[in-house]
Design a protein around this motif. Structure first.
Motif, PDB file in Angstrom:
ATOM      1  N   SER A 122      -9.569-119.245  -7.594  1.00  0.00           N
ATOM      2  CA  SER A 122      -8.580-118.174  -7.493  1.00  0.00           C
ATOM      3  C   SER A 122      -7.378-118.546  -6.622  1.00  0.00           C
ATOM      4  N   ASN A 187      -4.732-104.572  -4.643  1.00  0.00           N
ATOM      5  CA  ASN A 187      -4.524-104.638  -6.092  1.00  0.00           C
ATOM      6  C   ASN A 187      -3.136-104.180  -6.508  1.00  0.00           C
ATOM      7  N   ARG A 391     -10.228-114.897   3.016  1.00  0.00           N
ATOM      8  CA  ARG A 391     -10.995-113.726   2.562  1.00  0.00           C
ATOM      9  C   ARG A 391     -11.930-113.247   3.667  1.00  0.00           C
ATOM     10  N   PHE A 393     -14.116-110.730   2.987  1.00  0.00           N
ATOM     11  CA  PHE A 393     -15.097-109.914   2.265  1.00  0.00           C
ATOM     12  C   PHE A 393     -16.423-109.877   3.019  1.00  0.00           C
TER      13      PHE A 393
ATOM     14  N   ASP B  15     -12.726-101.739  -5.320  1.00  0.00           N
ATOM     15  CA  ASP B  15     -12.615-103.094  -4.766  1.00  0.00           C
ATOM     16  C   ASP B  15     -13.941-103.844  -4.656  1.00  0.00           C
ATOM     17  N   ASN B  17     -15.961-106.819  -5.061  1.00  0.00           N
ATOM     18  CA  ASN B  17     -15.468-108.188  -5.262  1.00  0.00           C
ATOM     19  C   ASN B  17     -16.555-109.110  -5.808  1.00  0.00           C
ATOM     20  N   ASP B  19     -17.674-111.889  -4.706  1.00  0.00           N
ATOM     21  CA  ASP B  19     -18.642-112.375  -3.710  1.00  0.00           C
ATOM     22  C   ASP B  19     -19.820-111.405  -3.595  1.00  0.00           C
ATOM     23  N   GLU B  20     -19.547-110.118  -3.756  1.00  0.00           N
ATOM     24  CA  GLU B  20     -20.619-109.124  -3.705  1.00  0.00           C
ATOM     25  C   GLU B  20     -21.464-109.163  -4.983  1.00  0.00           C
ATOM     26  N   ASN B  65      -9.950-101.777  -9.180  1.00  0.00           N
ATOM     27  CA  ASN B  65      -9.882-103.181  -8.759  1.00  0.00           C
ATOM     28  C   ASN B  65     -11.240-103.856  -8.818  1.00  0.00           C
ATOM     29  N   CYS B  68     -12.492-108.087  -7.960  1.00  0.00           N
ATOM     30  CA  CYS B  68     -11.431-108.795  -7.242  1.00  0.00           C
ATOM     31  C   CYS B  68     -12.008-110.001  -6.483  1.00  0.00           C
ATOM     32  N   GLY B  69     -11.102-110.876  -6.058  1.00  0.00           N
ATOM     33  CA  GLY B  69     -11.514-112.024  -5.255  1.00  0.00           C
ATOM     34  C   GLY B  69     -11.625-113.295  -6.060  1.00  0.00           C
ATOM     35  N   SER B  70     -12.701-114.000  -5.823  1.00  0.00           N
ATOM     36  CA  SER B  70     -12.928-115.323  -6.409  1.00  0.00           C
ATOM     37  C   SER B  70     -12.873-115.296  -7.927  1.00  0.00           C
ATOM     38  N   SER B  71     -12.462-116.436  -8.510  1.00  0.00           N
ATOM     39  CA  SER B  71     -12.366-116.559  -9.971  1.00  0.00           C
ATOM     40  C   SER B  71     -13.718-116.786 -10.639  1.00  0.00           C
ATOM     41  N   ARG B  72     -14.769-116.915  -9.868  1.00  0.00           N
ATOM     42  CA  ARG B  72     -16.082-117.335 -10.385  1.00  0.00           C
ATOM     43  C   ARG B  72     -16.510-116.529 -11.607  1.00  0.00           C
ATOM     44  N   ALA B  93      -9.505-106.569 -11.546  1.00  0.00           N
ATOM     45  CA  ALA B  93      -8.753-107.753 -11.142  1.00  0.00           C
ATOM     46  C   ALA B  93      -8.541-108.619 -12.384  1.00  0.00           C
ATOM     47  N   ILE B  95      -8.490-111.883 -13.168  1.00  0.00           N
ATOM     48  CA  ILE B  95      -9.344-113.010 -13.582  1.00  0.00           C
ATOM     49  C   ILE B  95     -10.693-112.494 -14.087  1.00  0.00           C
TER      50      ILE B  95
END
Lengths: 432, 171
Positions: A122, A187, A391, A393, B15, B17, B19-20, B65, B68-72, B93, B95
């Motif tokens: 990202s 966002n 980040r 998070f 939101d 994300n 990672d969660e 949203n 969101c966050g990482s493109s994974r 998000a 991606i």
């Protein structure tokens, strides 16, 4: 019709327009790392499509966990390494030459103004600093990029973000972008491009511009972008001197990508940074940002200086300003991760590594590591990290861990104080 | 093209994300199936237990949203291997949304008022997705029907079974 820089890049790379809202772009660079690429590789193999569209336009690096920490990460590295060899991808960076992708690839001169760039990561938006359209994508987009050299995008709208004034002492691109994300929200810029302009951006080094663009994704943006200028040309000069008669000629050529004066922006934002103070995040979202002075005294367990946001030579220099002749607090542990071997070597030459070591920092090899809780400094439950990463998070740097994002100077000051503090006080005291 | 719809899992938060959805420490897996036990492991949502609450669900309903966050893309795959075929949210998000369509799955945006209605149907909610008509029919203690649109190109990706199939045919 007047165009923004991204509209010009899109027009120059248009392969197809399947619908009025979507465009298929030809890609100049497809970048790969060992976390998101192996599944693309094994899927292409399974489909009988184990090919690459152009080995010279593919760049690959093992950076997220390196050297491998266990059998699984060793396998991911092996899949990428074997694939790069099999397809004669010359620009593959393994242990000894590897570093954080978004710091390493610009150093190698791979990103040029007007390019289209994707990666399964990202923070690919970092490369917009060079006046390229660079976007993070998932593994399927990466896979199609590897195979076909194309990627699909919705036609983006652009926010023009004008940064005016003069950056005060102790305030950096990191503080500026945190402030901007706070304003736009996490966002507020989804499906948008953030075009950074104005005298402050023009005065920024490429390193600072990369920090600025790196966190565009944290406002939801597809890409952050700066207009390529003399600073861009000087940074790239070792790689483009065959192509241009002079730096001036490169600057003139780059200017063709500049947004037209009457280009249409969806939104205009202006920030005067003359009065900006150091910023930091609280909470678990990158738009939860405060003046660092409001967080004075917040205890920390770990300091982390590194990453694609802030692991470059200028970042190390600024952090060293408060670490010189000081020791980190006994309350904390501190980790420095130079983003690339070049940054590491330069920091050694400049005596910066000695400053960090004498202050009590552990210095690791270049890697993404603990930024995403993979290795080299993962937090325990309830621990707090003052970090130069991107980040905050929940659990990002380790399950139950808490991250406060800030500039390298602010992180170094937290290391010395043992808690979050306004770094300008320490700067004012000078070296001890 | 696969079937869409099924029983809904409500995640009432903005939101959320990636990672969660799938913590980075599991990104060292090199098969999608290996991700299966770890879905939503780090989700910060009071009372939520992923193993208990995800079982038998096919549709995730959330707020703004999402993803969101990482493109994974692992965040999409971990849903896919847990039989989730559709995510409905106020917004996504970029991606994550593209990753869903690229895998032939649905990311559907609904207006705030419709989402509020959906969240308040009560009981176990079953959702039917009629992609051709652009309709969602939801049935819990109460019933409701919603209209939705998706981008025409994304619709073609879903019909093709994903972006790789589409790209291999067209480019």
């Amino acid at each position: 019709m007047p165009q923004t820089i991204v509209e010009k890049i899109f027009a120059a790379h248009r392969r197809d327009t399947p619908t009025p809202e979507n465009i298929i772009l030809d890609l100049d660079v497809v970048m790969c790392h060992e976390i998101t690429t192996p599944i693309a590789i094994t899927d292409l193999e399974a489909r009988g499509l184990d090919r690459v569209f152009d080995p010279d336009k593919i760049k690959a690096v093992i950076d997220h966990v390196t050297p491998a920490k266990d059998s699984k990460t060793a396998t991911q590295g092996k899949i990428l390494r074997d694939w790069a060899r099999r397809h004669k991808i010359r620009d593959f960076f393994d242990i000894g030459q590897n570093g954080v992708c978004h710091a390493l690839f610009p150093e190698k001169g791979f990103i040029r103004p007007g390019y289209t760039v994707i990666m399964g990561d990202s923070h690919t938006c970092t490369h917009g600093a060079f006046g390229a359209f660079a976007a993070g994508v998932g593994t399927t987009d990466l896979e199609v990029g590897i195979l076909k050299g194309v990627c699909s995008f919705r036609l983006p709208k652009t926010f023009r973000v004008t940064i005016e004034g003069e950056l005060p002492t102790g305030v950096y691109a990191k503080d500026v972008i945190l402030k901007i994300i706070k304003e736009i929200t996490v966002n507020g810029a989804t499906d948008r491009v953030l075009e950074f302009v104005g005298p402050v951006v023009e005065a920024m080094s490429m390193e600072a511009r990369m920090t600025l663009c790196n966190m565009a994704i944290e406002a939801g943006a597809t890409c952050g972008i700066c207009l390529p200028d003399r600073t861009t040309a000087e940074y790239l000069w070792p790689f483009i001197q065959e192509q241009y008669d002079s730096i001036e000629a490169a600057v003139t050529d780059f200017a063709r990508w500049h947004s037209d004066p009457d280009a249409v922006y969806e939104r205009e934002l202006t920030f005067d940074v003359s009065g900006l103070v150091p910023q930091a995040t609280y909470g678990f979202k990158p738009d939860e940002v405060k003046d660092i002075a409001e967080m004075e005294g917040t205890p920390v367990d770990q300091i982390y200086i590194g990453s694609c946001t802030n692991g470059r030579i200028e970042d190390l220099r600024e952090a060293a300003r408060v670490l010189k002749d000081r020791k980190i607090s006994e309350q904390v542990r501190a980790i420095l991760v130079p983003a690339t071997p070049k940054v590491y070597a330069q920091a050694l030459d400049e005596g910066l590594i000695k400053v960090f070591m004498e202050a009590g920092f552990c210095i690791t090899n270049p890697t993404c590591g603990a930024c995403l809780g993979m290795s080299n400094g993962v937090l325990a439950d309830g621990e707090i990290c003052a970090s130069t990463t991107n980040r905050n998070f929940n659990g990002r740097m380790g399950k139950g861990g808490i991250v406060h994002l800030m500039s390298p100077l602010s992180a170094a000051a937290a290391a010395v104080a043992g808690h979050i503090t306004d770094p300008r006080k320490m700067l004012a005291m000078g070296a001890k | 093209m696969r079937e869409f719809g099924g029983q809904a899992l409500f995640l009432d938060r903005d939101d959320i994300n990636t990672d969660e959805i799938i913590p980075a420490k599991y990104l060292t897996e090199i098969t999608k199936m290996a991700l299966q036990p770890y879905a939503l492991e780090d989700l910060k949502l009071g009372g939520f237990d992923p193993r208990r609450d995800l079982a038998g669900k096919n549709v995730i309903v959330s707020r703004a949203n999402f993803g969101c966050g990482s493109s994974r893309e692992h965040a999409v795959w971990v849903f896919e291997v847990n039989e989730i075929n559709t995510v409905i949210a106020a917004s996504f998000a970029r991606i994550f949304r593209q990753n869903m369509f690229n895998c032939g799955l649905l990311a559907i945006e609904l207006p705030q008022a419709d989402l509020d209605t959906l969240f308040n149907l009560g009981g176990e909610v079953q959702i039917e997705v009629d992609l051709a008509a652009g309709k969602l029919r939801a049935k819990g203690k109460r019933q409701a029907e919603f209209s939705f649109t998706i981008n025409e190109f994304d619709r073609r990706l879903v019909e093709a079974g994903g972006w790789l199939n589409y790209a291999d045919q067209h480019y």
